[in-house]
Design a protein around this motif. Structure first.
Motif, PDB file in Angstrom:
ATOM      1  N   ASP A   1       8.066   1.283  15.472  1.00  0.00           N
ATOM      2  CA  ASP A   1       9.191   1.156  14.547  1.00  0.00           C
ATOM      3  C   ASP A   1      10.477   1.653  15.203  1.00  0.00           C
ATOM      4  OD1 ASP A   1      10.383   0.839  11.800  1.00  0.00           O
ATOM      5  OD2 ASP A   1      10.523   3.024  11.936  1.00  0.00           O
ATOM      6  N   MET A   2      10.436   2.848  15.766  1.00  0.00           N
ATOM      7  CA  MET A   2      11.624   3.452  16.358  1.00  0.00           C
ATOM      8  C   MET A   2      12.178   2.617  17.513  1.00  0.00           C
ATOM      9  SD  MET A   2      12.012   7.069  18.392  1.00  0.00           S
ATOM     10  CE  MET A   2      12.211   8.112  16.967  1.00  0.00           C
ATOM     11  N   HIS A   3      11.330   2.275  18.458  1.00  0.00           N
ATOM     12  CA  HIS A   3      11.821   1.630  19.671  1.00  0.00           C
ATOM     13  C   HIS A   3      12.142   0.153  19.474  1.00  0.00           C
ATOM     14  CE1 HIS A   3      11.614   5.343  21.641  1.00  0.00           C
ATOM     15  NE2 HIS A   3      10.342   5.493  21.296  1.00  0.00           N
TER      16      HIS A   3
ATOM     17  N   ALA B   1       0.846  -1.199   0.000  1.00  0.00           N
ATOM     18  CA  ALA B   1       0.000   0.000   0.000  1.00  0.00           C
ATOM     19  C   ALA B   1       0.880   1.246   0.000  1.00  0.00           C
ATOM     20  CB  ALA B   1      -0.903  -0.005   1.234  1.00  0.00           C
ATOM     21  N   PRO B   2       0.386   2.324  -0.543  1.00  0.00           N
ATOM     22  CA  PRO B   2       1.194   3.558  -0.544  1.00  0.00           C
ATOM     23  C   PRO B   2       1.373   4.094   0.876  1.00  0.00           C
ATOM     24  CG  PRO B   2      -0.995   3.980  -1.419  1.00  0.00           C
ATOM     25  CD  PRO B   2      -0.899   2.492  -1.199  1.00  0.00           C
ATOM     26  N   GLU B   3       2.478   4.765   1.070  1.00  0.00           N
ATOM     27  CA  GLU B   3       2.782   5.365   2.360  1.00  0.00           C
ATOM     28  C   GLU B   3       1.981   6.653   2.529  1.00  0.00           C
ATOM     29  OE1 GLU B   3       6.754   7.468   3.418  1.00  0.00           O
ATOM     30  OE2 GLU B   3       7.036   5.322   3.806  1.00  0.00           O
ATOM     31  N   HIS B   4       1.414   6.858   3.721  1.00  0.00           N
ATOM     32  CA  HIS B   4       0.687   8.104   3.983  1.00  0.00           C
ATOM     33  C   HIS B   4       1.680   9.214   4.323  1.00  0.00           C
ATOM     34  CE1 HIS B   4       1.149   6.549   8.142  1.00  0.00           C
ATOM     35  NE2 HIS B   4       1.237   7.831   8.457  1.00  0.00           N
ATOM     36  N   GLU B   5       1.217  10.436   4.289  1.00  0.00           N
ATOM     37  CA  GLU B   5       2.039  11.577   4.683  1.00  0.00           C
ATOM     38  C   GLU B   5       1.645  11.997   6.091  1.00  0.00           C
ATOM     39  OE1 GLU B   5       2.438  14.879   2.063  1.00  0.00           O
ATOM     40  OE2 GLU B   5       2.284  13.609   0.280  1.00  0.00           O
ATOM     41  N   ALA B   6       2.621  12.506   6.827  1.00  0.00           N
ATOM     42  CA  ALA B   6       2.332  13.036   8.155  1.00  0.00           C
ATOM     43  C   ALA B   6       1.412  14.239   8.032  1.00  0.00           C
ATOM     44  CB  ALA B   6       3.626  13.430   8.855  1.00  0.00           C
ATOM     45  N   ARG B   7       0.550  14.424   9.011  1.00  0.00           N
ATOM     46  CA  ARG B   7      -0.377  15.558   8.984  1.00  0.00           C
ATOM     47  C   ARG B   7       0.353  16.880   9.199  1.00  0.00           C
ATOM     48  NH1 ARG B   7      -4.761  12.497  12.674  1.00  0.00           N
ATOM     49  NH2 ARG B   7      -5.962  11.575  10.975  1.00  0.00           N
TER      50      ARG B   7
ATOM     51  N   MET C   1       2.654  10.369  12.248  1.00  0.00           N
ATOM     52  CA  MET C   1       4.073  10.242  11.906  1.00  0.00           C
ATOM     53  C   MET C   1       4.269   8.940  11.136  1.00  0.00           C
ATOM     54  SD  MET C   1       5.796  11.678  15.415  1.00  0.00           S
ATOM     55  CE  MET C   1       7.483  11.524  14.851  1.00  0.00           C
ATOM     56  N   VAL C   2       5.094   8.968  10.120  1.00  0.00           N
ATOM     57  CA  VAL C   2       5.248   7.843   9.197  1.00  0.00           C
ATOM     58  C   VAL C   2       6.338   6.895   9.683  1.00  0.00           C
ATOM     59  CG1 VAL C   2       5.717   7.190   6.802  1.00  0.00           C
ATOM     60  CG2 VAL C   2       4.525   9.341   7.298  1.00  0.00           C
ATOM     61  N   PRO C   3       5.984   5.622   9.930  1.00  0.00           N
ATOM     62  CA  PRO C   3       6.989   4.650  10.343  1.00  0.00           C
ATOM     63  C   PRO C   3       7.807   4.154   9.157  1.00  0.00           C
ATOM     64  CG  PRO C   3       4.873   3.572  10.144  1.00  0.00           C
ATOM     65  CD  PRO C   3       4.642   5.044   9.878  1.00  0.00           C
ATOM     66  N   GLY C   4       8.955   3.570   9.478  1.00  0.00           N
ATOM     67  CA  GLY C   4       9.751   2.897   8.457  1.00  0.00           C
ATOM     68  C   GLY C   4      10.995   3.610   8.027  1.00  0.00           C
ATOM     69  N   HIS C   5      11.176   4.863   8.450  1.00  0.00           N
ATOM     70  CA  HIS C   5      12.321   5.638   7.996  1.00  0.00           C
ATOM     71  C   HIS C   5      13.361   5.870   9.089  1.00  0.00           C
ATOM     72  CE1 HIS C   5      10.210   6.335   4.293  1.00  0.00           C
ATOM     73  NE2 HIS C   5       9.169   6.739   4.994  1.00  0.00           N
ATOM     74  N   TYR C   6      13.061   5.450  10.300  1.00  0.00           N
ATOM     75  CA  TYR C   6      13.966   5.692  11.429  1.00  0.00           C
ATOM     76  C   TYR C   6      15.168   4.745  11.360  1.00  0.00           C
ATOM     77  CZ  TYR C   6      15.753   5.796  16.185  1.00  0.00           C
ATOM     78  OH  TYR C   6      16.576   5.890  17.278  1.00  0.00           O
ATOM     79  N   THR C   7      16.337   5.293  11.641  1.00  0.00           N
ATOM     80  CA  THR C   7      17.554   4.514  11.765  1.00  0.00           C
ATOM     81  C   THR C   7      18.175   4.835  13.127  1.00  0.00           C
ATOM     82  OG1 THR C   7      17.936   4.643   9.391  1.00  0.00           O
ATOM     83  CG2 THR C   7      19.811   4.007  10.753  1.00  0.00           C
ATOM     84  N   PRO C   8      18.441   3.830  13.951  1.00  0.00           N
ATOM     85  CA  PRO C   8      19.042   4.103  15.264  1.00  0.00           C
ATOM     86  C   PRO C   8      20.398   4.800  15.131  1.00  0.00           C
ATOM     87  CG  PRO C   8      18.277   1.835  15.145  1.00  0.00           C
ATOM     88  CD  PRO C   8      18.177   2.405  13.765  1.00  0.00           C
ATOM     89  N   ALA C   9      20.712   5.624  16.106  1.00  0.00           N
ATOM     90  CA  ALA C   9      22.023   6.303  16.116  1.00  0.00           C
ATOM     91  C   ALA C   9      23.120   5.242  16.094  1.00  0.00           C
ATOM     92  CB  ALA C   9      22.152   7.173  17.354  1.00  0.00           C
TER      93      ALA C   9
END
Length: 167
Positions: free
Chosen positions: A67-69, A13-19, A157-165
């Motif tokens: 996703d982030m945690h 499915a297409p990714e949504h945009e953050a509000r 907020m859109v998940p999937g783009h976070y990369t841990p430090a």
């Protein structure tokens, strides 16, 4: 937080945009939240902190925070098995220590508040495993992730783009 851009696979499915973008639109609020999160992080066991963040985020349906945690926990050495079982921890207690279970119980009680309060027995079990200072910081950690979850869910907020430090 480090963000990377990826494209959605053609069979998904297409990714949504953050509000909206909280950091740009409410920078003082966002910076205050980061400071609060940093203060909590200095005073709580990092494994318990990530378990709390993931579990509260699951309850609140905050895909961005899940996703982030999850990524942060994996980067810190947490096992995939424990993360996968977290959504059903009550049936998978053998994956967690009694102290982690007490933290998860308290996380659920503070996050949901269905009865309007944290039950005495849940609080008492947490108090058996955490001294008062640790318990105060655990409650703060639960409160902070719930606030982050509300920002994430409200602004989509859109998940999937976070990369841990450090990754």
């Amino acid at each position: 937080m480090i963000m990377t851009q990826t494209t959605t696979a053609p069979d998904r499915a297409p990714e949504h945009e953050a509000r909206l973008q909280m950091p740009e639109l409410a920078p003082d609020v966002y910076k205050a939240m980061v400071r609060l999160d940093t203060a909590v992080r200095r005073n709580i066991d990092p494994v318990i902190n990530e378990l709390v963040k993931i579990r509260a985020s699951q309850i609140n349906h905050c895909a961005f925070c899940i996703d982030m945690h999850t990524k942060d926990a994996l980067a810190a050495g947490e096992s995939v098995e424990r993360i996968v079982q977290l959504s059903a921890w009550e049936e998978s207690r053998h994956f967690y220590s009694p102290k982690e279970i007490a933290a998860l119980e308290l996380t659920e009680a503070v996050t949901v508040l269905t009865d309007g309060f944290v039950p005495d027995d849940v609080y008492a079990r947490a108090a058996e495993h955490f001294d008062e200072t640790e318990l105060a910081h655990l409650i703060a950690a639960i409160t902070v992730i719930n606030a982050w979850n509300r920002f994430g869910v409200a602004t989509r907020m859109v998940p999937g783009h976070y990369t841990p430090a450090g990754s």
